[in-house]
Enzyme design. Structure first.
Site, PDB file in Angstrom:
ATOM      1  N   TYR A 194       0.817  -1.212   0.000  1.00  0.00           N
ATOM      2  CA  TYR A 194       0.000   0.000   0.000  1.00  0.00           C
ATOM      3  C   TYR A 194       0.853   1.265   0.000  1.00  0.00           C
ATOM      4  O   TYR A 194       0.362   2.348  -0.305  1.00  0.00           O
ATOM      5  CB  TYR A 194      -0.940   0.029   1.216  1.00  0.00           C
ATOM      6  N   LYS A 211       3.608 -15.481   2.600  1.00  0.00           N
ATOM      7  CA  LYS A 211       3.613 -16.260   1.362  1.00  0.00           C
ATOM      8  C   LYS A 211       5.084 -16.558   1.069  1.00  0.00           C
ATOM      9  O   LYS A 211       5.630 -16.204   0.017  1.00  0.00           O
ATOM     10  CB  LYS A 211       2.933 -15.428   0.258  1.00  0.00           C
ATOM     11  N   ASP A 214      -2.654 -18.425   1.729  1.00  0.00           N
ATOM     12  CA  ASP A 214      -3.751 -19.106   1.023  1.00  0.00           C
ATOM     13  C   ASP A 214      -4.373 -20.197   1.893  1.00  0.00           C
ATOM     14  O   ASP A 214      -5.598 -20.319   1.994  1.00  0.00           O
ATOM     15  CB  ASP A 214      -3.310 -19.648  -0.354  1.00  0.00           C
ATOM     16  N   ASP A 268      -5.333  -6.994   5.850  1.00  0.00           N
ATOM     17  CA  ASP A 268      -6.555  -6.337   5.390  1.00  0.00           C
ATOM     18  C   ASP A 268      -7.573  -7.401   4.992  1.00  0.00           C
ATOM     19  O   ASP A 268      -8.740  -7.392   5.417  1.00  0.00           O
ATOM     20  CB  ASP A 268      -6.187  -5.452   4.181  1.00  0.00           C
ATOM     21  N   ASP A 285     -10.903  -8.890   7.387  1.00  0.00           N
ATOM     22  CA  ASP A 285     -12.262  -8.750   6.837  1.00  0.00           C
ATOM     23  C   ASP A 285     -12.934 -10.117   6.716  1.00  0.00           C
ATOM     24  O   ASP A 285     -14.118 -10.266   7.029  1.00  0.00           O
ATOM     25  CB  ASP A 285     -12.223  -8.087   5.452  1.00  0.00           C
TER      26      ASP A 285
END
Ligand code: NAD
Length: 367
Positions: free
Chosen positions: A141, A189, A221, A245, A249
């Site tokens: 970001y 990851k 994942d 993020d 959520d």
């Protein structure tokens, strides 16, 4: 204990839910003999209307002069025609930057009384209590270079982390795990990304400083699957900005409603506390807003800024008690609209349950 709290109630349902959260903090102060002061300041659409800017200088000064900032929500459709830098939400982004918090805490606390609200089976969500610690100031970001060349049809974003950025947020996660069930899951990851390898190696290096905390690593994942299959397995989940993020959520599925979710951003100059939901202009002024996200955010103020863990637990227990007694705002009513309560009524019910438990505690101490 003394605590100076800046209140940025904001727009839409922000002031409605913040009012109830403040009542809860006042009750804790009164019962515990604490000195909490509340200073209101303007942010978002209300600030544009009053001062012509989404974040007046006085607001920044008030926040920086406080021990904690309690934010409601910002956003008002009547400013949709403005450019993004002039809209209410610009104030939100700037206040987060000014306060400088880098560790975003998102609890995922499943209230058993609301188990029917989740699409997951009650035996899966029962007693889930996860704390996400999401790095907030780095990663994709913010990384440079970033651009989109529409002529060549190419775009780039950069995931970049320094070891120091990982260490500072990881230490917060380890310390929080020590106060909870002593389990830390680091999500990355690492099979593909060098940034993730840095995260994994850094967390492994820090392990010896926290021998009482069990550390595990999960690939993001498979974590997305485990979170839905076996959420009770997790205690503190530490991860970088983008993964945090998405996963925090996703965990909203477990708790049932957006109106129930609190958050805190810590590690900067002043801690910032805000419910996860926005200003909900569709229900503003109707008394339908669920104040429990804001009230649980107040519990986080007590836990992380006032260091009053017992009081934080008492607020969470009061919320659980009111839900167990069957009280619901419209968003969590599951079709039983006749039995719903308003924002104010829900605030009052939690206040009463809390007052009773604090009263009981005081009389026990008096014996
Ligand atoms: P939202 O969270 O405001 O609302 C999404 C849906 O959830 C709506 O149907 C709303 O009625 C419902 N909802 C949200 N909070 C609720 C509560 N406490 N009780 C009951 N129902 C609730 O998101 P949105 O509609 O995408 O955005 C509305 C405005 O809020 C926009 O201007 C957006 O930019 C802003 N926003 C602000 C924040 C923030 O201040 N932190 C976060 C997200 C969105």
């Amino acid at each position: 204990m003394k605590l100076k709290i800046a209140v940025l109630a904001g727009d839409g349902i922000g002031p409605e839910v913040t009012r109830e959260a403040i009542q809860i903090l006042k009750a804790v102060a009164e019962f515990g003999g604490h000195d909490f002061t509340f200073t209101e300041a303007l942010l978002g659409g209300v600030a544009i209307t009053a001062e012509g800017t989404p974040i007046p200088k006085a607001t920044i000064a008030t926040c920086l002069d406080s021990d904690a900032v309690l934010l409601g929500a910002v956003g008002d459709n009547k400013f949709n025609h403005l450019t993004p830098d002039k809209r209410p939400e610009a104030g939100l982004l700037q206040i987060r930057q000014e306060l400088g918090g880098f560790a975003n805490l998102r609890p995922c606390l499943a209230f058993n009384a609301l188990s029917e609200n989740s699409p997951l089976r009650p035996e899966v969500t029962k007693d889930v209590d996860i704390l996400f610690v999401r790095e907030l100031l780095g990663g994709l970001y913010f990384g440079q270079p970033r651009w989109w060349n529409k002529e060549t049809g190419e775009a780039i974003n950069t995931m970049r982390y320094t070891k120091a950025e990982v260490v500072r947020v990881a230490r917060i996660a380890f310390e929080l795990a020590q106060k909870r069930r002593k389990k830390l899951t680091q999500v990355d990851k690492a099979n593909v990304l060098e940034c993730s390898q840095l995260w994994r190696a850094t967390v492994d290096e820090l392990k010896s400083d926290y021998p009482d905390v069990t550390v595990e690593h999960q690939l993001v994942d498979s974590m997305a699957i485990h979170l839905m299959n076996t959420p009770r397995h997790f205690d503190v989940v530490l991860t970088e900005n983008l993964f945090g993020d998405i996963l925090s959520d996703e965990s909203g599925v477990i708790t049932g409603s957006l109106g129930m979710l609190p958050s805190a951003t810590i590690g900067g100059k002043v801690n910032l506390y805000e419910p996860v939901h926005g200003s909900a202009p569709d229900i503003a002024g109707t008394g339908k807003a669920n104040p429990l996200g804001a009230i649980l955010t107040a519990a986080m103020v007590l836990r992380h800024s006032a260091k009053l863990e017992d009081a934080a637990l008492a607020v969470e227990a009061a919320v659980a008690e009111v839900l167990a007694a069957g009280h619901r705002t419209a968003d969590i009513a599951r079709g039983n609209a006749a039995a719903t309560v308003t924002t104010k009524q829900m605030g009052k019910l939690v206040h009463e349950a809390l007052a009773q438990s604090l009263d009981r505690e005081q009389s026990l101490h008096g014996v």
